[in-house]
Design a protein around this motif. Structure first.
Motif, PDB file in Angstrom:
ATOM      1  N   GLY A 386      -8.465 -25.875  21.478  1.00  0.00           N
ATOM      2  CA  GLY A 386      -9.837 -26.377  21.593  1.00  0.00           C
ATOM      3  C   GLY A 386     -10.288 -27.005  20.287  1.00  0.00           C
ATOM      4  N   ALA A 387     -11.480 -27.573  20.315  1.00  0.00           N
ATOM      5  CA  ALA A 387     -11.994 -28.271  19.140  1.00  0.00           C
ATOM      6  C   ALA A 387     -12.150 -27.323  17.955  1.00  0.00           C
ATOM      7  CB  ALA A 387     -13.327 -28.926  19.472  1.00  0.00           C
ATOM      8  N   ALA A 388     -12.559 -26.082  18.254  1.00  0.00           N
ATOM      9  CA  ALA A 388     -12.852 -25.132  17.187  1.00  0.00           C
ATOM     10  C   ALA A 388     -11.621 -24.841  16.334  1.00  0.00           C
ATOM     11  CB  ALA A 388     -13.385 -23.846  17.792  1.00  0.00           C
ATOM     12  N   ASP A 389     -10.476 -24.793  16.964  1.00  0.00           N
ATOM     13  CA  ASP A 389      -9.291 -24.467  16.168  1.00  0.00           C
ATOM     14  C   ASP A 389      -8.412 -25.697  15.905  1.00  0.00           C
ATOM     15  OD1 ASP A 389      -8.357 -24.826  18.678  1.00  0.00           O
ATOM     16  OD2 ASP A 389      -7.508 -22.804  18.926  1.00  0.00           O
ATOM     17  N   SER A 390      -8.956 -26.898  16.164  1.00  0.00           N
ATOM     18  CA  SER A 390      -8.117 -28.083  16.001  1.00  0.00           C
ATOM     19  C   SER A 390      -7.742 -28.297  14.533  1.00  0.00           C
ATOM     20  CB  SER A 390      -8.801 -29.323  16.576  1.00  0.00           C
ATOM     21  OG  SER A 390      -9.985 -29.572  15.848  1.00  0.00           O
ATOM     22  N   LYS A 391      -8.662 -27.948  13.631  1.00  0.00           N
ATOM     23  CA  LYS A 391      -8.358 -28.117  12.203  1.00  0.00           C
ATOM     24  C   LYS A 391      -7.148 -27.258  11.824  1.00  0.00           C
ATOM     25  CE  LYS A 391      -9.157 -29.924   8.319  1.00  0.00           C
ATOM     26  NZ  LYS A 391      -8.750 -31.335   8.249  1.00  0.00           N
ATOM     27  N   GLU A 392      -7.174 -26.023  12.317  1.00  0.00           N
ATOM     28  CA  GLU A 392      -6.061 -25.108  12.029  1.00  0.00           C
ATOM     29  C   GLU A 392      -4.750 -25.667  12.594  1.00  0.00           C
ATOM     30  OE1 GLU A 392      -5.811 -20.373  12.197  1.00  0.00           O
ATOM     31  OE2 GLU A 392      -5.817 -21.266  14.183  1.00  0.00           O
ATOM     32  N   ASN A 393      -4.832 -26.208  13.793  1.00  0.00           N
ATOM     33  CA  ASN A 393      -3.621 -26.756  14.410  1.00  0.00           C
ATOM     34  C   ASN A 393      -3.108 -27.982  13.663  1.00  0.00           C
ATOM     35  OD1 ASN A 393      -3.366 -24.852  16.504  1.00  0.00           O
ATOM     36  ND2 ASN A 393      -5.061 -25.839  17.596  1.00  0.00           N
ATOM     37  N   GLU A 394      -4.028 -28.781  13.170  1.00  0.00           N
ATOM     38  CA  GLU A 394      -3.604 -29.954  12.392  1.00  0.00           C
ATOM     39  C   GLU A 394      -2.965 -29.526  11.076  1.00  0.00           C
ATOM     40  OE1 GLU A 394      -7.130 -32.464  14.398  1.00  0.00           O
ATOM     41  OE2 GLU A 394      -7.153 -32.359  12.197  1.00  0.00           O
ATOM     42  N   MET A 395      -3.570 -28.515  10.450  1.00  0.00           N
ATOM     43  CA  MET A 395      -2.966 -27.993   9.220  1.00  0.00           C
ATOM     44  C   MET A 395      -1.571 -27.451   9.510  1.00  0.00           C
ATOM     45  SD  MET A 395      -4.856 -28.599   6.726  1.00  0.00           S
ATOM     46  CE  MET A 395      -3.852 -27.742   5.526  1.00  0.00           C
ATOM     47  N   ALA A 396      -1.444 -26.767  10.651  1.00  0.00           N
ATOM     48  CA  ALA A 396      -0.132 -26.208  11.020  1.00  0.00           C
ATOM     49  C   ALA A 396       0.894 -27.321  11.168  1.00  0.00           C
ATOM     50  CB  ALA A 396      -0.255 -25.404  12.311  1.00  0.00           C
ATOM     51  N   MET A 397       0.484 -28.437  11.803  1.00  0.00           N
ATOM     52  CA  MET A 397       1.434 -29.556  11.972  1.00  0.00           C
ATOM     53  C   MET A 397       1.854 -30.122  10.621  1.00  0.00           C
ATOM     54  SD  MET A 397       0.464 -31.706  15.363  1.00  0.00           S
ATOM     55  CE  MET A 397      -1.298 -31.600  15.326  1.00  0.00           C
ATOM     56  N   LEU A 398       0.873 -30.238   9.707  1.00  0.00           N
ATOM     57  CA  LEU A 398       1.203 -30.786   8.387  1.00  0.00           C
ATOM     58  C   LEU A 398       2.154 -29.858   7.625  1.00  0.00           C
ATOM     59  CD1 LEU A 398      -2.278 -32.224   7.309  1.00  0.00           C
ATOM     60  CD2 LEU A 398      -0.315 -33.451   8.280  1.00  0.00           C
ATOM     61  N   TRP A 399       1.896 -28.560   7.728  1.00  0.00           N
ATOM     62  CA  TRP A 399       2.802 -27.597   7.077  1.00  0.00           C
ATOM     63  C   TRP A 399       4.213 -27.691   7.675  1.00  0.00           C
ATOM     64  CZ3 TRP A 399       2.484 -24.780   2.784  1.00  0.00           C
ATOM     65  CH2 TRP A 399       1.231 -24.490   2.234  1.00  0.00           C
ATOM     66  N   VAL A 400       4.274 -27.732   9.002  1.00  0.00           N
ATOM     67  CA  VAL A 400       5.596 -27.751   9.654  1.00  0.00           C
ATOM     68  C   VAL A 400       6.330 -29.038   9.292  1.00  0.00           C
ATOM     69  CG1 VAL A 400       6.795 -27.836  11.875  1.00  0.00           C
ATOM     70  CG2 VAL A 400       4.895 -26.236  11.548  1.00  0.00           C
ATOM     71  N   LEU A 401       5.633 -30.176   9.334  1.00  0.00           N
ATOM     72  CA  LEU A 401       6.286 -31.447   9.007  1.00  0.00           C
ATOM     73  C   LEU A 401       6.777 -31.447   7.565  1.00  0.00           C
ATOM     74  CD1 LEU A 401       3.901 -33.941  10.812  1.00  0.00           C
ATOM     75  CD2 LEU A 401       6.350 -33.645  11.278  1.00  0.00           C
ATOM     76  N   ASN A 402       5.928 -30.953   6.684  1.00  0.00           N
ATOM     77  CA  ASN A 402       6.300 -31.025   5.269  1.00  0.00           C
ATOM     78  C   ASN A 402       7.449 -30.091   4.917  1.00  0.00           C
ATOM     79  OD1 ASN A 402       6.052 -30.250   2.260  1.00  0.00           O
ATOM     80  ND2 ASN A 402       5.010 -32.225   2.472  1.00  0.00           N
ATOM     81  N   LEU A 403       7.462 -28.930   5.504  1.00  0.00           N
ATOM     82  CA  LEU A 403       8.480 -27.940   5.094  1.00  0.00           C
ATOM     83  C   LEU A 403       9.717 -27.928   5.995  1.00  0.00           C
ATOM     84  CD1 LEU A 403       6.271 -24.951   3.903  1.00  0.00           C
ATOM     85  CD2 LEU A 403       7.459 -26.657   2.521  1.00  0.00           C
ATOM     86  N   SER A 404       9.700 -28.730   7.055  1.00  0.00           N
ATOM     87  CA  SER A 404      10.888 -28.763   7.908  1.00  0.00           C
ATOM     88  C   SER A 404      11.946 -29.684   7.291  1.00  0.00           C
ATOM     89  CB  SER A 404      10.517 -29.207   9.325  1.00  0.00           C
ATOM     90  OG  SER A 404       9.835 -28.155   9.973  1.00  0.00           O
ATOM     91  N   ASP A 405      12.616 -29.127   6.301  1.00  0.00           N
ATOM     92  CA  ASP A 405      13.666 -29.863   5.583  1.00  0.00           C
ATOM     93  C   ASP A 405      15.013 -29.161   5.755  1.00  0.00           C
ATOM     94  OD1 ASP A 405      13.152 -27.532   4.266  1.00  0.00           O
ATOM     95  OD2 ASP A 405      12.647 -28.436   2.339  1.00  0.00           O
ATOM     96  N   GLY A 406      15.071 -28.291   6.763  1.00  0.00           N
ATOM     97  CA  GLY A 406      16.309 -27.554   6.999  1.00  0.00           C
ATOM     98  C   GLY A 406      16.415 -26.289   6.171  1.00  0.00           C
ATOM     99  N   GLN A 407      15.469 -26.079   5.269  1.00  0.00           N
ATOM    100  CA  GLN A 407      15.522 -24.922   4.376  1.00  0.00           C
ATOM    101  C   GLN A 407      14.481 -23.858   4.718  1.00  0.00           C
ATOM    102  OE1 GLN A 407      17.976 -24.749   1.991  1.00  0.00           O
ATOM    103  NE2 GLN A 407      18.619 -26.647   2.972  1.00  0.00           N
ATOM    104  N   HIS A 408      13.466 -24.245   5.482  1.00  0.00           N
ATOM    105  CA  HIS A 408      12.369 -23.322   5.764  1.00  0.00           C
ATOM    106  C   HIS A 408      12.294 -23.042   7.260  1.00  0.00           C
ATOM    107  CE1 HIS A 408      11.202 -25.253   1.930  1.00  0.00           C
ATOM    108  NE2 HIS A 408      10.606 -24.097   1.658  1.00  0.00           N
ATOM    109  N   SER A 409      12.383 -21.795   7.636  1.00  0.00           N
ATOM    110  CA  SER A 409      12.204 -21.424   9.038  1.00  0.00           C
ATOM    111  C   SER A 409      10.715 -21.456   9.363  1.00  0.00           C
ATOM    112  CB  SER A 409      12.762 -20.027   9.284  1.00  0.00           C
ATOM    113  OG  SER A 409      11.968 -19.085   8.588  1.00  0.00           O
ATOM    114  N   LEU A 410      10.398 -21.412  10.652  1.00  0.00           N
ATOM    115  CA  LEU A 410       8.985 -21.366  11.043  1.00  0.00           C
ATOM    116  C   LEU A 410       8.319 -20.109  10.468  1.00  0.00           C
ATOM    117  CD1 LEU A 410       9.035 -22.580  14.765  1.00  0.00           C
ATOM    118  CD2 LEU A 410       8.664 -23.917  12.681  1.00  0.00           C
ATOM    119  N   LEU A 411       9.086 -19.047  10.399  1.00  0.00           N
ATOM    120  CA  LEU A 411       8.557 -17.804   9.841  1.00  0.00           C
ATOM    121  C   LEU A 411       8.158 -17.986   8.375  1.00  0.00           C
ATOM    122  CD1 LEU A 411       8.164 -14.760  10.465  1.00  0.00           C
ATOM    123  CD2 LEU A 411      10.445 -14.397   9.512  1.00  0.00           C
ATOM    124  N   LYS A 412       9.021 -18.660   7.642  1.00  0.00           N
ATOM    125  CA  LYS A 412       8.738 -18.918   6.218  1.00  0.00           C
ATOM    126  C   LYS A 412       7.515 -19.820   6.093  1.00  0.00           C
ATOM    127  CE  LYS A 412       9.681 -18.413   1.938  1.00  0.00           C
ATOM    128  NZ  LYS A 412       9.471 -17.074   1.349  1.00  0.00           N
TER     129      LYS A 412
END
Ligand SMILES: [Zn+2]
Length: 449
Positions: A386-412
């Motif tokens: 929903g709109a209320a948590d969209s900021k959090e979801n966008e931040m999550a996407m940015l974190w995942v995109l930035n750290l998905s270099d084969g070295q960081h698991s989703l847990l990390k």
């Protein structure tokens, strides 16, 4: 392969109270059975579990050499008592199976109080409780009684009878294997060798059974192995018989003492920094802020064997009160009232959460790593939740995109971003659907040493 999602493992929707009461009912049903490390009490217990899950019961003959140990003679007991000279049972096994030292050899004789005294055990600090004692590897006999019962014994001629047998037979254990897409396994192990003790053995058994039922209904990446074994000799026996395939166990949990009201405790594997250690720490912390994570130490339950240096498996232990540190431990006060339905429910919920995270934890590479991909063009802004948590979801996407270099698991990534694993996993799913992530098949911590 179908991605296992939160929806398929409904941690939040688990009816904790209802399941807690069902598990408590199972604890109450199993409580009166006189279990030991071998014998019919274990078989009767496994038989009852077979009505709930598709357990295989294995029987290993007495005398089988298992590493430095030998499967002992099988112990069974029908009756035991101490009668006074009037023929009254002053101590009666039929009233509590804790009255007999577990694995007592048969005895039938008349004794004065002086001769009997060295065979009697009580707890002066808790005069109404019966202690639990065993003598597995030294042939002996004895009775456990309340301290008040001991004080009531007067000089008399007592008839002492233990109608037990110690003969060539088998060690019995239960095993349930749930096939997943991978042969990599998650081990869940509970001990099943204590007589009428509720938190110590039956709470772990109940949570393991209900976890197995939850997992059996769901699609799964991992295969699961549930063991219901006598403590120490059972895990040593299983590891000895399965030495060549034990390396398939990538993560594991020993469940012991998970039903009392104390906060959750996770004891790390010997390796200390494996995926199960990180996941379990996260799961208990999310469930209970007062939970504790302990480093490995070479004492406790069957994690001692799974984490022995020759195996060094990534197996930790989930508990509440730590064995030996609470007064009810190994006494008749560890009864069905000491175990709380709510605590059983919460422990089950944490186990489901652990499994849910392990199932979904992946390591990805960003397929568009040269600067950020244009998320708006792909409809990814404001697209999740929903709109209320969209900021959090966008931040999550940015974190995942930035750290998905084969070295960081989703847990990390969840840990570094301080966002919930569920939020990170959901963002990764979305990005994967849009071709922005590619999974890489690494489980670097799962190596068998
Ligand atoms: Zn115990």
């Amino acid at each position: 392969m179908q991605m296992v999602t939160t929806e398929l493992l409904p941690v939040m929707e688990l009816e904790l109270d209802a399941l807690g009461h069902e598990m408590h009912t199972l604890v109450k049903e199993l409580y009166p059975i006189c279990r030991s490390i071998t014998g019919n009490g274990v078989r009767e217990t496994l038989d009852k579990l077979q009505r709930l899950i598709h357990l295989t019961v294995n029987e290993v003959p007495s005398g089988t050499r298992v590493f430095d140990w030998t499967v002992p003679l099988e112990w069974n007991i029908q009756d035991a008592y101490i009668k006074n000279s009037k023929g009254e049972r002053v101590i009666d096994f039929q009233k509590s199976n804790l009255h007999v030292v577990n694995y007592s050899v048969p005895v039938h004789k008349k004794l004065g109080l002086d001769e009997l005294a060295p065979h009697l055990f009580s707890l002066p600090d808790h005069p109404d409780w019966i202690p639990y004692r065993t003598s597995y590897y030294k042939q002996d006999w004895g009775f456990c009684l309340t301290h008040n019962q001991l004080l009531d014994l007067v000089e008399d001629e007592y008839e002492v009878c233990i109608e037990s047998s110690l003969e060539k037979g088998h060690l019995s254990y239960g095993e349930l294997y749930l096939q997943g897409e991978s042969t990599d396994e998650i081990l869940i192990s509970a001990h099943i060798c204590h007589p009428s003790l509720a938190n110590d053995n039956l709470s772990g058994v109940a949570v393991a059974v209900f976890l197995a039922r939850q997992i059996s209904r769901l699609p799964r990446r991992y295969s699961y192995r549930f063991l219901f074994i006598p403590g120490t000799i059972g895990s040593i026996t299983w590891l000895s018989l399965n030495q060549s395939t034990a390396h398939r166990i990538k993560h594991g949990l020993v469940l012991a003492g998970v039903g009392d009201a104390a906060p959750l405790t996770y004891k790390k594997s010997r390796r200390g920094n494996t995926e199960i250690d990180q996941v379990a720490a996260l799961a208990i912390h999310e469930a209970d802020q007062t939970s504790q994570v302990l480093d490995f130490y070479p004492y406790g339950y069957d994690e001692r064997q799974y984490c022995s240096p020759g195996f060094n498996l990534a197996v930790g232990r989930l508990s509440r009160s730590r064995h030996g540190t609470f007064p009810e431990y190994h006494t008749s006060a560890d009864n069905c009232d000491f175990v709380k339905p709510r605590s059983l429910g919460e422990s089950l919920s944490v186990c489901v959460k652990v499994v849910s995270i392990l199932e979904r934890n992946r390591t990805y590479v960003n397929t568009n790593p040269m600067c950020e991909p244009q998320l708006g063009e792909r409809g990814l802004y404001h697209s999740v939740g929903g709109a209320a948590d969209s900021k959090e979801n966008e931040m999550a996407m940015l974190w995942v995109l930035n750290l998905s270099d084969g070295q960081h698991s989703l847990l990390k990534i969840a840990e570094l971003s301080q966002l919930k694993f569920d939020v990170i996993a959901r963002a990764a799913n979305k990005l994967k659907e849009h071709g922005l992530l590619e999974e890489i098949p690494v489980t670097p911590q799962a190596t068998f040493v």
